[in-house]
Design a protein around this motif. Structure first.
Motif, mmCIF file in Angstrom:
data_model
loop_
_atom_site.group_PDB
_atom_site.id
_atom_site.type_symbol
_atom_site.label_atom_id
_atom_site.label_comp_id
_atom_site.label_asym_id
_atom_site.label_seq_id
_atom_site.Cartn_x
_atom_site.Cartn_y
_atom_site.Cartn_z
ATOM 1 N N ILE A 72 43.823 36.974 39.286
ATOM 2 C CA ILE A 72 42.834 37.672 38.409
ATOM 3 C C ILE A 72 41.500 38.037 39.099
ATOM 4 O O ILE A 72 40.922 38.992 38.883
ATOM 5 C CB ILE A 72 42.530 36.699 37.059
ATOM 6 N N GLU A 73 40.983 37.146 39.990
ATOM 7 C CA GLU A 73 39.694 37.042 40.709
ATOM 8 C C GLU A 73 39.735 38.207 41.605
ATOM 9 O O GLU A 73 38.914 39.029 41.944
ATOM 10 C CB GLU A 73 39.379 35.935 41.382
ATOM 11 N N ALA A 101 38.789 46.031 41.249
ATOM 12 C CA ALA A 101 38.481 46.911 40.329
ATOM 13 C C ALA A 101 36.900 47.218 40.546
ATOM 14 O O ALA A 101 36.420 48.393 40.253
ATOM 15 C CB ALA A 101 38.838 46.355 39.077
ATOM 16 N N THR A 102 36.139 46.144 40.422
ATOM 17 C CA THR A 102 34.677 46.288 40.536
ATOM 18 C C THR A 102 34.324 47.103 41.720
ATOM 19 O O THR A 102 33.423 48.137 41.703
ATOM 20 C CB THR A 102 33.703 44.943 40.673
ATOM 21 N N ARG A 110 37.006 46.533 30.678
ATOM 22 C CA ARG A 110 36.043 45.799 29.847
ATOM 23 C C ARG A 110 35.931 44.383 30.502
ATOM 24 O O ARG A 110 34.617 43.975 30.325
ATOM 25 C CB ARG A 110 36.900 45.397 28.645
ATOM 26 N N GLU A 111 36.796 43.827 31.306
ATOM 27 C CA GLU A 111 36.441 42.379 31.811
ATOM 28 C C GLU A 111 35.528 42.840 33.388
ATOM 29 O O GLU A 111 34.779 41.950 33.300
ATOM 30 C CB GLU A 111 37.843 42.082 32.714
ATOM 31 N N ARG A 170 31.678 41.102 33.286
ATOM 32 C CA ARG A 170 31.282 40.212 34.361
ATOM 33 C C ARG A 170 29.997 40.792 34.842
ATOM 34 O O ARG A 170 29.021 40.339 35.453
ATOM 35 C CB ARG A 170 32.189 40.187 35.524
ATOM 36 N N ALA A 171 30.082 42.224 34.898
ATOM 37 C CA ALA A 171 28.741 42.806 35.514
ATOM 38 C C ALA A 171 27.461 42.474 34.569
ATOM 39 O O ALA A 171 26.414 42.212 35.100
ATOM 40 C CB ALA A 171 28.994 44.486 35.521
#
Length: 202
Positions: free
Chosen positions: A28-29, A35-36, A73-74, A78-79
């Protein structure tokens, strides 16, 4: 002996469960970080691109995030959390112009860090979730504008919401200008600060 055997089996199963959970957390991390990183540069980065950058398969990615929108969305959540953490420690006391200048420079650095994630979010998420990403930063700006108006530092002849919109446009415009190569990332914070303060000056 039977009880001891069952205990050993249970311990083994528990160890395997912990290992699976640890693997899932790592995946997940890795997915969110990839993705970021990709969306900050390319808002149209695909699930395939993100999975490859995270060193996981599409099946693994979809096992954690059932759609591209869910993943975005995740990333946005987090951002927002990281932005809030960074801005919460900022000194906004004292002269409102200087305080707003510090806030604008810090906001620029965060906006530049997350880059085109905002564009990706606007394409994939509903408008109310996009507004939420700006809620807390806007409250800080509004409070400083109100202080500056009361102190005679900022102009009062235009709506405060319009002034906030102008600031947001300058910050995002600077980010786009850096990506186009019109200004450097080192020049941008001062340009954002000085341009905004000039537009606000009483």
């Amino acid at each position: 002996m039977r009880g001891a055997g069952m205990t050993a089996e249970s311990a083994g199963a528990s160890s395997q469960d912990r290992a699976k959970r640890a693997d899932a957390v790592r995946n997940i991390e890795s997915i969110v970080a990839a993705a970021t990183r990709l969306l900050a540069v390319d808002p149209d980065a695909s699930i395939n691109d993100i999975a490859k950058a995270a060193n996981v398969g599409r099946v693994t990615l979809y096992g954690h995030f059932d759609s591209r929108a869910t993943l975005i969305r995740e990333v946005v959540d987090r951002a927002i959390a990281q932005t809030e953490e960074a801005l919460a420690d900022l000194d906004l006391d004292g002269d409102p112009r200087e305080a707003l200048g510090r806030l604008l420079e810090a906001t620029w650095h965060l906006t530049h860090r997350f880059g085109a994630v905002v564009v990706a979010a606007s394409q994939a998420l509903p408008p109310d979730q996009i507004r939420r990403a700006h809620d807390e930063p806007v409250l800080r700006v509004r409070a400083l504008l109100e202080r500056g108006r009361d102190a005679g530092e900022f102009r009062r002849d235009m709506p405060i919401d319009w002034q906030i919109s102008v600031i947001q446009a300058i910050v995002h415009g600077a980010s786009a200008a850096v990506h186009r190569g019109e200004i450097s990332a080192d020049e941008a914070p001062v340009l954002v600060r000085d341009t905004s303060l000039a537009a606000l000056a009483a």
